[in-house]
Design a protein around this motif. Structure first.
Motif, PDB file in Angstrom:
ATOM      1  N   THR A  31      44.790  65.632  67.158  1.00  0.00           N
ATOM      2  CA  THR A  31      44.810  66.215  68.498  1.00  0.00           C
ATOM      3  C   THR A  31      44.029  65.364  69.487  1.00  0.00           C
ATOM      4  O   THR A  31      44.477  65.141  70.611  1.00  0.00           O
ATOM      5  CB  THR A  31      44.248  67.651  68.468  1.00  0.00           C
ATOM      6  OG1 THR A  31      45.010  68.426  67.559  1.00  0.00           O
ATOM      7  CG2 THR A  31      44.304  68.286  69.838  1.00  0.00           C
ATOM      8  N   GLY A  35      45.743  63.507  72.542  1.00  0.00           N
ATOM      9  CA  GLY A  35      45.262  63.891  73.871  1.00  0.00           C
ATOM     10  C   GLY A  35      44.800  62.696  74.679  1.00  0.00           C
ATOM     11  O   GLY A  35      45.127  62.567  75.860  1.00  0.00           O
ATOM     12  N   GLY A  56      51.681  64.443  74.859  1.00  0.00           N
ATOM     13  CA  GLY A  56      50.996  65.646  75.324  1.00  0.00           C
ATOM     14  C   GLY A  56      51.557  66.905  74.699  1.00  0.00           C
ATOM     15  O   GLY A  56      50.802  67.797  74.281  1.00  0.00           O
ATOM     16  N   LEU A  57      52.879  66.990  74.592  1.00  0.00           N
ATOM     17  CA  LEU A  57      53.506  68.167  73.999  1.00  0.00           C
ATOM     18  C   LEU A  57      53.151  68.300  72.515  1.00  0.00           C
ATOM     19  O   LEU A  57      52.768  69.381  72.053  1.00  0.00           O
ATOM     20  CB  LEU A  57      55.021  68.102  74.170  1.00  0.00           C
ATOM     21  CG  LEU A  57      55.816  69.304  73.669  1.00  0.00           C
ATOM     22  CD1 LEU A  57      55.445  70.548  74.464  1.00  0.00           C
ATOM     23  CD2 LEU A  57      57.303  69.022  73.775  1.00  0.00           C
ATOM     24  N   ILE A  60      49.550  69.332  72.199  1.00  0.00           N
ATOM     25  CA  ILE A  60      49.347  70.759  72.467  1.00  0.00           C
ATOM     26  C   ILE A  60      49.663  71.587  71.225  1.00  0.00           C
ATOM     27  O   ILE A  60      48.914  72.496  70.855  1.00  0.00           O
ATOM     28  CB  ILE A  60      50.201  71.213  73.674  1.00  0.00           C
ATOM     29  CG1 ILE A  60      49.635  70.610  74.959  1.00  0.00           C
ATOM     30  CG2 ILE A  60      50.261  72.725  73.762  1.00  0.00           C
ATOM     31  CD1 ILE A  60      50.535  70.785  76.170  1.00  0.00           C
ATOM     32  N   GLY A  63      47.035  70.878  68.471  1.00  0.00           N
ATOM     33  CA  GLY A  63      45.767  71.501  68.856  1.00  0.00           C
ATOM     34  C   GLY A  63      45.800  73.008  68.728  1.00  0.00           C
ATOM     35  O   GLY A  63      44.814  73.627  68.307  1.00  0.00           O
ATOM     36  N   ALA A  64      46.924  73.605  69.074  1.00  0.00           N
ATOM     37  CA  ALA A  64      47.039  75.062  68.952  1.00  0.00           C
ATOM     38  C   ALA A  64      46.986  75.488  67.487  1.00  0.00           C
ATOM     39  O   ALA A  64      46.289  76.443  67.136  1.00  0.00           O
ATOM     40  CB  ALA A  64      48.331  75.539  69.596  1.00  0.00           C
ATOM     41  N   LEU A  83      43.031  69.414  73.348  1.00  0.00           N
ATOM     42  CA  LEU A  83      44.048  70.242  73.986  1.00  0.00           C
ATOM     43  C   LEU A  83      44.061  70.051  75.500  1.00  0.00           C
ATOM     44  O   LEU A  83      45.126  69.976  76.119  1.00  0.00           O
ATOM     45  CB  LEU A  83      43.801  71.726  73.670  1.00  0.00           C
ATOM     46  CG  LEU A  83      44.451  72.278  72.426  1.00  0.00           C
ATOM     47  CD1 LEU A  83      43.860  73.632  72.083  1.00  0.00           C
ATOM     48  CD2 LEU A  83      45.932  72.396  72.622  1.00  0.00           C
ATOM     49  N   GLY A  84      42.901  69.988  76.095  1.00  0.00           N
ATOM     50  CA  GLY A  84      42.827  69.783  77.543  1.00  0.00           C
ATOM     51  C   GLY A  84      43.405  68.445  77.963  1.00  0.00           C
ATOM     52  O   GLY A  84      44.181  68.356  78.922  1.00  0.00           O
ATOM     53  N   SER A  86      45.567  66.659  76.254  1.00  0.00           N
ATOM     54  CA  SER A  86      47.001  66.713  75.984  1.00  0.00           C
ATOM     55  C   SER A  86      47.737  67.460  77.086  1.00  0.00           C
ATOM     56  O   SER A  86      48.818  67.039  77.517  1.00  0.00           O
ATOM     57  CB  SER A  86      47.267  67.399  74.644  1.00  0.00           C
ATOM     58  OG  SER A  86      46.785  66.649  73.585  1.00  0.00           O
ATOM     59  N   ALA A  87      47.166  68.554  77.529  1.00  0.00           N
ATOM     60  CA  ALA A  87      47.820  69.350  78.567  1.00  0.00           C
ATOM     61  C   ALA A  87      47.887  68.596  79.892  1.00  0.00           C
ATOM     62  O   ALA A  87      48.924  68.599  80.562  1.00  0.00           O
ATOM     63  CB  ALA A  87      47.087  70.677  78.755  1.00  0.00           C
ATOM     64  N   PHE A  90      50.467  65.924  79.455  1.00  0.00           N
ATOM     65  CA  PHE A  90      51.800  66.536  79.438  1.00  0.00           C
ATOM     66  C   PHE A  90      52.252  66.929  80.835  1.00  0.00           C
ATOM     67  O   PHE A  90      53.372  66.622  81.252  1.00  0.00           O
ATOM     68  CB  PHE A  90      51.797  67.755  78.521  1.00  0.00           C
ATOM     69  CG  PHE A  90      53.069  68.554  78.561  1.00  0.00           C
ATOM     70  CD1 PHE A  90      54.222  68.049  78.008  1.00  0.00           C
ATOM     71  CD2 PHE A  90      53.099  69.803  79.154  1.00  0.00           C
ATOM     72  CE1 PHE A  90      55.401  68.787  78.049  1.00  0.00           C
ATOM     73  CE2 PHE A  90      54.253  70.541  79.193  1.00  0.00           C
ATOM     74  CZ  PHE A  90      55.418  70.041  78.639  1.00  0.00           C
TER      75      PHE A  90
END
Length: 106
Positions: A31, A35, A56-57, A60, A63-64, A83-84, A86-87, A90
């Motif tokens: 992740t 990211g 990024g997708l 996410i 990471g989830a 996650l941040g 990556s988001a 994305f």
């Protein structure tokens, strides 16, 4: 004092409970790498929107799932950073051209 301070003798930065968590640490590492890749490619060039949006997708989703199976607070902290990033990568990739780059629907 009710609690006694003990040094961290586990030797691992991520495992605060003294046990090894190889699967969770792998999701954390993947992740973070995805990211950082998504974030950097989104900021470097608009032409790299395919790379930033796809990494990024995937970041996410990893990471989830990593958050779902994480055990320690340090793992969760690293996963939130990944996650941040990556988001952001994305969303910037989507703003610059999307997942398919104009091939579909363009």
């Amino acid at each position: 004092m009710a609690q006694v301070l003990r040094p961290n003798t586990t030797g691992s930065l991520l495992a605060t409970d003294g046990k090894a968590h190889p699967v969770q640490d792998t999701f954390l590492l993947v992740t973070l790498v995805l990211g950082i890749a998504a974030f950097v490619t989104a900021l470097v060039s608009q032409g790299l929107h395919l790379v930033s949006s796809w990494t990024g997708l995937v970041g996410i989703f990893t990471g989830a799932y990593g958050q779902f199976i994480s055990v320690t607070t340090r793992q969760r902290f690293g996963l939130i950073l990944g996650l941040g990033a990556s988001a952001v990568g994305f969303f910037l990739g989507m703003a610059h051209g999307g997942l398919f780059g104009g091939i579909v629907g363009g």
